[in-house]
Enzyme design. Structure first.
Site, PDB file in Angstrom:
ATOM      1  N   ASP A   8       0.787  -1.228   0.000  1.00  0.00           N
ATOM      2  CA  ASP A   8       0.000   0.000   0.000  1.00  0.00           C
ATOM      3  C   ASP A   8       0.827   1.290   0.000  1.00  0.00           C
ATOM      4  O   ASP A   8       1.339   1.716   1.040  1.00  0.00           O
ATOM      5  CB  ASP A   8      -0.962  -0.037   1.183  1.00  0.00           C
ATOM      6  N   GLU A  39      -4.200   1.992  -3.265  1.00  0.00           N
ATOM      7  CA  GLU A  39      -5.480   2.515  -2.765  1.00  0.00           C
ATOM      8  C   GLU A  39      -5.338   3.674  -1.783  1.00  0.00           C
ATOM      9  O   GLU A  39      -6.317   4.362  -1.505  1.00  0.00           O
ATOM     10  CB  GLU A  39      -6.322   1.377  -2.164  1.00  0.00           C
ATOM     11  N   ASN A  40      -4.125   3.904  -1.278  1.00  0.00           N
ATOM     12  CA  ASN A  40      -3.892   5.040  -0.378  1.00  0.00           C
ATOM     13  C   ASN A  40      -2.950   6.064  -1.014  1.00  0.00           C
ATOM     14  O   ASN A  40      -2.372   6.903  -0.322  1.00  0.00           O
ATOM     15  CB  ASN A  40      -3.289   4.573   0.950  1.00  0.00           C
ATOM     16  N   ASN A  67     -10.627  -0.898  -0.150  1.00  0.00           N
ATOM     17  CA  ASN A  67     -11.816  -0.227   0.393  1.00  0.00           C
ATOM     18  C   ASN A  67     -11.856   1.272   0.099  1.00  0.00           C
ATOM     19  O   ASN A  67     -12.901   1.895   0.214  1.00  0.00           O
ATOM     20  CB  ASN A  67     -11.942  -0.472   1.889  1.00  0.00           C
ATOM     21  N   HIS A  68     -10.708   1.865  -0.279  1.00  0.00           N
ATOM     22  CA  HIS A  68     -10.684   3.298  -0.612  1.00  0.00           C
ATOM     23  C   HIS A  68     -10.797   3.562  -2.113  1.00  0.00           C
ATOM     24  O   HIS A  68     -10.539   4.674  -2.569  1.00  0.00           O
ATOM     25  CB  HIS A  68      -9.406   3.947  -0.076  1.00  0.00           C
ATOM     26  N   HIS A 176      -3.688  -4.125   3.032  1.00  0.00           N
ATOM     27  CA  HIS A 176      -4.643  -3.326   3.812  1.00  0.00           C
ATOM     28  C   HIS A 176      -4.191  -2.980   5.223  1.00  0.00           C
ATOM     29  O   HIS A 176      -4.422  -1.870   5.666  1.00  0.00           O
ATOM     30  CB  HIS A 176      -6.037  -3.976   3.895  1.00  0.00           C
ATOM     31  N   HIS A 178      -1.273  -2.512   6.449  1.00  0.00           N
ATOM     32  CA  HIS A 178      -0.097  -1.632   6.418  1.00  0.00           C
ATOM     33  C   HIS A 178       1.041  -2.100   7.319  1.00  0.00           C
ATOM     34  O   HIS A 178       2.031  -1.397   7.502  1.00  0.00           O
ATOM     35  CB  HIS A 178      -0.464  -0.166   6.744  1.00  0.00           C
TER      36      HIS A 178
HETATM   37 FE   FE2 Z   1      -7.393  -0.685   2.718  1.00  0.00          FE
END
Ligand code: FE2
Length: 259
Positions: A8, A39-40, A67-68, A176, A178
């Site tokens: 991530d 995603e981040n 999810n983001h 996810h 991290h």
């Molecule tokens: Fe996530």
């Protein structure tokens, strides 16, 4: 074939670290295919077109999400335009974008997918286990290697996915949380597995975010605005070596570099 998956990428520090480290990592490990979870990547939440292009320019072949995915409005159109930008495949039917892509890598057909867990995540998606089964059934005979980024919170759900796909995937790598886990191994059926590859971005942070704001929130329970932290950085990744003839892995190695 050697596949590199980078965990991530968080905000600008994550993107910078990726730009600085990825070319050498790809050379050093003789990488054929690079997958990056982004995603981040845009300010800690979601992805934008310029940020996606920046990750590709750094050396990524495929960018996965989680999810983001839809935190930034432009993702709605971007996902439909970019076949190598993947969102979890178990979003409801009709959701923009796609959950997998097929790539030609060194003469082999590689199927890369992104799925999302349902345990401790504030979303009600379709079953990721059945989703992946359906994908593999549909694409049967059309790919040599299958690799999954399983974006999930619970270690149990991730480990269960590893076993569910053992013998059917070259790699199942979690994203996810991290935080990189130390359980990399090739399962008995030949699937390379790692519960979580970890985060690329600010090292002196709470999961990439400014640590003061997060600690304050725990202390006061008041809502707080989280921003991507600054300072020293890290890159988290994993290398999977797999044989396209069998579709299975021979080795899985963690990479973690902190400034
Ligand atoms: Fe996530």
């Amino acid at each position: 074939m050697r596949i590199l998956m980078v965990g991530d990428v968080c905000g600008r520090p994550g993107r910078q670290m990726l730009r600085e480290q990825l070319p050498q990592l790809r050379r050093e490990h003789r990488i054929d295919l690079t997958i990056v979870n982004g995603e981040n990547a845009a300010g800690g939440f979601g992805i934008t077109a310029p940020v996606y292009q920046e990750i590709l320019a750094a050396g990524a072949d495929v960018v996965t999400l989680g999810n983001h995915t839809f935190d930034k409005r432009e993702a709605l159109t971007l996902l439909d335009e970019e076949p190598r930008l993947l969102r979890p495949l178990n979003y409801p039917p009709g959701t923009p974008g796609r959950g997998y892509c097929m790539l030609e890598v060194a003469g082999s057909r590689v199927l890369v997918a992104n799925a999302m867990g349902r345990v401790f995540l504030p979303m009600d998606l379709d079953c990721p286990f059945r989703g992946v089964d359906e994908l593999l059934e549909r694409e049967a005979g059309r790919y040599d290697l299958f690799f999954l980024d399983f974006h999930a919170e619970a270690t149990s759900e991730k480990e269960a996915m590893g076993w569910h796909l053992d013998g059917r995937a070259a790699g199942v790598v979690g994203t996810h949380t991290h935080i990189q886990t130390a359980d990399n191994r090739v399962l008995p059926g030949g699937t390379a597995y790692l519960t979580d590859v970890g985060m690329t971005g600010p090292a002196e942070s709470v999961l990439g975010m400014d640590r003061k704001a997060v600690v304050e929130r725990f202390l006061t329970q008041l809502p707080a605005r989280f921003e991507v932290a600054e300072g020293k950085r890290q890159i988290s990744a994993v290398v999977v070596e797999a044989d396209p003839a069998s579709g299975l892995a021979t080795e899985v190695q963690r990479i973690f570099i902190r400034e």
